[in-house]
Design an enzyme around this catalytic site. Sequence first.
Site, PDB file in Angstrom:
ATOM      1  N   TRP A   1       5.493  -5.625  58.354  1.00  0.00           N
ATOM      2  CA  TRP A   1       5.508  -4.417  59.289  1.00  0.00           C
ATOM      3  C   TRP A   1       5.863  -3.182  58.200  1.00  0.00           C
ATOM      4  CZ3 TRP A   1       9.736  -8.041  61.143  1.00  0.00           C
ATOM      5  CH2 TRP A   1       9.168  -8.843  62.279  1.00  0.00           C
TER       6      TRP A   1
ATOM      7  N   ILE B   1       9.346  -2.259  56.791  1.00  0.00           N
ATOM      8  CA  ILE B   1       9.929  -3.279  55.863  1.00  0.00           C
ATOM      9  C   ILE B   1       9.007  -3.586  54.683  1.00  0.00           C
ATOM     10  CG2 ILE B   1      10.936  -5.193  55.433  1.00  0.00           C
ATOM     11  CD1 ILE B   1      11.932  -5.343  58.360  1.00  0.00           C
ATOM     12  N   CYS B   2       7.824  -4.415  55.148  1.00  0.00           N
ATOM     13  CA  CYS B   2       7.077  -4.862  54.082  1.00  0.00           C
ATOM     14  C   CYS B   2       6.010  -3.683  53.469  1.00  0.00           C
ATOM     15  CB  CYS B   2       6.236  -5.792  54.616  1.00  0.00           C
ATOM     16  SG  CYS B   2       7.272  -7.235  55.070  1.00  0.00           S
ATOM     17  N   LEU B   3       5.556  -2.579  54.074  1.00  0.00           N
ATOM     18  CA  LEU B   3       5.164  -1.557  53.630  1.00  0.00           C
ATOM     19  C   LEU B   3       6.028  -0.583  52.849  1.00  0.00           C
ATOM     20  CD1 LEU B   3       2.393  -0.061  53.054  1.00  0.00           C
ATOM     21  CD2 LEU B   3       2.628   1.080  55.244  1.00  0.00           C
TER      22      LEU B   3
END
Length: 220
Positions: free
Chosen positions: A119, A122-124
């Site tokens: 997402w 978070i992950c970006l």
Amino acid sequence: MAQSTIPKNGLNALLTPEESVLILIDHQPFQFANLHSHEPTMVVNNVIALAKTAKVFNVPTILTTVLADRGGKLIKGLQDVFPDQKPIDRTFINTWEDSRVVSAVKKTGRKKLIMAALWSEICLAMPAIQAAGEGYEVYAVTDASGGVSVEAHEMAVRRMVMAGVVPITWMAVAGELQRDWARADQAKAVGGMFAEHGGGTGIAFAWELQLLGQKAGAGA
């Protein structure tokens, strides 16, 4: 650590195939299950188009997943763009903390990082912010990414911009890499990709090709 020095304007602020590397993070079933900032099918469409763009312009692409045994493998349409490439499967939530990913980027010798992830918040945001702080020019593809809510995605984009990350969309990436329609080989491939993934642009492009075909037939 060195701070990012992304030029805010001028020609050097634009992407080029020779300087760029693409990192696609966690486009997996579990992540899509709680995607609410965008229509999931649009993110699927856009990230596949982004991957195809990188392939057209020979931009090195790094695929990565997190806990694939539980979260699921990379979505098929994306994996099909690079059928022989095995994604780097991580335990780190922050991709940039995985030394294999960082090493893969460093091996390219390139400093312009194009990222998309699920997402966004978070992950970006986490790897984008860290990489920007280490001197990379980071471009976050917002329409090939998404968050658990509209607010989560928007706050992620705001936070990344504050850290020096440049928000961009997949069509803008394609346009900057193409840069000149006189590059006929790439232009043909980009046109085909727009026809398949470009929505209204694709419809218009198909109509234009139909007209050109009719004119060619009439002149024969």
